[in-house]
Scaffold this active site. Structure first.
Site, PDB file in Angstrom:
ATOM      1  N   ASP A 103       0.940  -1.324   0.175  1.00  0.00           N
ATOM      2  CA  ASP A 103       0.124  -0.442   0.301  1.00  0.00           C
ATOM      3  C   ASP A 103       0.909   0.808  -0.130  1.00  0.00           C
ATOM      4  O   ASP A 103       0.027   2.459  -0.395  1.00  0.00           O
ATOM      5  CB  ASP A 103      -1.044   0.240   1.264  1.00  0.00           C
ATOM      6  CG  ASP A 103      -2.310   1.280   0.858  1.00  0.00           C
ATOM      7  OD1 ASP A 103      -2.571   1.144  -0.079  1.00  0.00           O
ATOM      8  OD2 ASP A 103      -2.910   1.206   2.357  1.00  0.00           O
ATOM      9  N   HIS A 343       2.107   4.768   6.191  1.00  0.00           N
ATOM     10  CA  HIS A 343       1.920   5.014   5.118  1.00  0.00           C
ATOM     11  C   HIS A 343       0.686   6.051   5.318  1.00  0.00           C
ATOM     12  O   HIS A 343       1.053   6.037   4.139  1.00  0.00           O
ATOM     13  CB  HIS A 343       2.082   3.981   3.865  1.00  0.00           C
ATOM     14  CG  HIS A 343       1.166   2.706   4.465  1.00  0.00           C
ATOM     15  ND1 HIS A 343       0.919   1.412   4.623  1.00  0.00           N
ATOM     16  CD2 HIS A 343      -0.249   2.951   3.757  1.00  0.00           C
ATOM     17  CE1 HIS A 343      -0.384   0.948   4.244  1.00  0.00           C
ATOM     18  NE2 HIS A 343      -0.978   1.812   4.054  1.00  0.00           N
TER      19      HIS A 343
END
Length: 588
Positions: A103, A343
């Site tokens: 991701d 993230h």
């Protein structure tokens, strides 16, 4: 997130019912919360699933960190926090072999090198530039060997695969979770909705479509995604039917698997792979849509993360030198710092209320008037206390010197910026002279200054008289004059304690380095093209002839073992050595 507890509850039930079923889990920040709520019987059941290789931890850091806006110090810390939990809870047999970053918005060679030195066999990613993705699909190079550091050479290589999907979701038409609208498999021929032949044909077509872009006869088809398996029974029931009827059809063979089982199958094929040595940056998912704004989004949060990391390292060092008699008090800060490396944390790509939550653990400024339709579902518009927008000031620093001289300046300057001295004060009614009669006004934790190549990356209390120690060589192979190997002794490094024994660990501090045997991969250009760097000399790794040696390689470098009484450590350019040391504190 409210759903993760339900997901794990229902998944464990399904795995316990059928030994053929498997499940992979990534982020320990969530898993540890669920684990702490379970009774002893459930914990024993989960440990059995781990021992049976049904439940596999992949990545297993505290979170899946960003790769562009994070510092390697914080990456190593957050990974170690999760990896040591897995090791302490489930034992060395649960050590993750596969890194999983499906991701983050682009991928760095430094991350690949970190995972290689942590002992992983493989690294899976998804978000690479659309043009690069198309080219790799056509060339069948979605799987490769990635060398993360030219200084570390082959020791920084890791087999890397780009997943066929843009995330890690199921093939189109085969999502059976509560949030999905795909048609379930109806296998009663008397029903008007009977659809087994249609679903089998669709699955075989999807498998063949994916297989044409990979080079072995094994493909990894992911069945999951964010927040899925809240109803694991519904999911697994349909997947069971799919596997049954696809295998009856016989054109492809489907079965429950895990990333490590897939890697073993690919490795057994004994193929030769292309070599990658640079980043997967920047990431673009459509023409002229480069995901680079997050490099500077929420700069106050990014700056605050940097400040807090400096404070955290100081806290850990103080805990290590204060005789180790009290419980670690920086645990909550360690966890807060670990989760903000996510993230969608330090990257600044989260919704505003999530950013506020991160700030409460720790404590912003690109303004958008409209949503960019990239998953946040709101414009990044921080208005601040005045409603007129936040104002964040920064500074740029330049080094004016020759190219040859600049490394010796900018490396130390970077450390000074990232880890400046911390000043602390306390009120006192005593005069300075009176204070000095009862207290020692000066203290140095190091017996002498370290060589300019060497940085004390980690000094952390693990348990009374047990410390985690990391030393790094902070210069690259091509950065004179400090690009030479350096030798340092642990025995006389510190003033407050002496080292009794030292065990070298992998970078994640979750396994003895001598116990880790990584898979070795054939690479185009090997054996003549690959090289191993020793000091400033480039030496061939193997002779130019077919490989006949073992297809596993020890994670440890060729250096001598660490033994007393001096406990001498040799550091080559860009190496980080990790130790668990037993100490005796000196009386004061």
């Amino acid at each position: 997130m409210p759903g993760f507890s339900t997901i794990l509850d229902t998944v464990m039930d399904e795995l316990s019912r059928d030994p053929n079923k498997t499940f992979s889990y990534v982020e320990m920040a969530f898993f540890t919360k669920w684990w702490s709520e379970q009774d002893d019987a459930t914990k024993m059941r989960v440990k059995t699933l781990v021992n049976n290789k049904q439940l596999e931890f992949v990545n297993a850091g505290w979170c899946m960190n960003d790769e562009a806006t994070t510092d390697y110090n914080s990456i190593i810390d957050q990974m170690s926090l999760g990896l040591r939990f897995v090791n302490d809870t489930f034992g060395p047999q649960a050590r993750p072999r596969v890194a999983w970053h499906i991701d983050p918005f682009g991928h760095s060679a430094e991350q690949a090198a970190i995972f290689a030195k942590m002992g992983y066999d493989a690294f899976f990613i998804t978000r690479i530039d659309r043009s690069d993705m198309a080219a790799r699909m056509n060339a069948r190079t979605l799987e490769m060997v990635w060398r993360g550091s030219h200084s570390l050479g082959a020791g920084s290589e890791i087999f890397t695969g780009v997943l066929y999907t843009n995330h890690y979701g199921t093939p189109e038409g085969f999502c059976y979770d509560l949030s999905c609208k795909d048609i379930p498999i109806v296998d009663d021929p008397t029903q008007e909705s009977y659809n087994v032949p249609d679903r089998v044909n669709a699955f075989v077509a999807a498998a063949n479509d994916q297989a044409q872009h990979y080079t072995t006869n094994n493909i990894l088809m992911t069945f999951g995604d964010d927040f899925q398996y809240e109803n694991a029974h519904q999911n697994f029931k349909n997947i069971d039917k799919l596997i049954k009827y696809v295998n009856q059809d016989g054109r492809v063979h489907a079965f429950y698997s895990t990333p490590s089982r897939y890697i073993d199958a690919v490795h057994a094929a004994n193929k030769t792979w292309t070599l990658k040595t640079d980043d997967f940056f920047p990431y673009a998912d459509r023409p002229y849509a480069y995901w680079t704004g997050y490099f500077t989004s929420r700069p106050a949060l990014k700056g605050y993360v940097q400040v807090c990391n400096n404070i955290l390292q100081a806290c850990k060092q103080l805990e290590a030198i204060r005789n180790g008699v009290q419980a670690t008090s920086s645990r909550s800060l360690q966890q807060a710092m670990a989760v903000v490396q996510h993230h969608d944390g330090v990257s600044g790509t989260e919704q505003q209320h999530v950013a506020n939550d991160y700030a409460k653990q720790l404590h912003v400024h690109r303004r958008l008037l409209c949503d960019d339709w990239r998953g946040v579902d709101q414009p990044l518009n921080e208005t601040g206390a005045t409603g007129r927008g936040l104002v964040i000031t920064g500074r740029h620093m330049a080094v004016l010197d020759t190219i040859g001289n600049s490394p010796s300046l900018h490396r130390l300057l970077a450390k000074t910026i990232m880890l400046p001295p911390i000043y602390a004060f306390t009120p006192s009614s005593q005069s300075y002279s009176d204070y000095g009669k009862y207290y020692n006004p000066t203290y140095a934790g190091l017996a002498q200054s370290l060589p300019p190549q060497v940085h004390l990356l980690t000094l952390q209390l693990i348990s009374p008289k047990t410390l985690l120690l990391r030393l790094e060589h902070q210069y690259q192979l091509d950065e004179p004059p400090y690009n030479k190997s350096v030798t340092i002794s642990l025995s006389n490094m510190f003033t407050g304690f002496s080292v009794v024994s030292a065990t070298e660990l992998v970078l994640g501090a979750n396994e003895n380095i001598d116990n880790v045997q990584r898979l070795k991969w054939n690479v185009n250009g090997d054996n003549c093209g690959r090289a191993r760097y020793q000091g400033h000399v480039k030496k061939p790794l193997h002779a130019c002839q077919p490989q006949q040696h073992s297809r596993r390689i020890n994670a440890k470098s060729s250096h001598l073992p660490i033994r007393g009484p001096r406990f001498t450590v040799q550091l080559e350019p860009m190496e980080i050595h990790t130790f668990e040391v037993q100490v005796e504190y000196l009386s004061t």
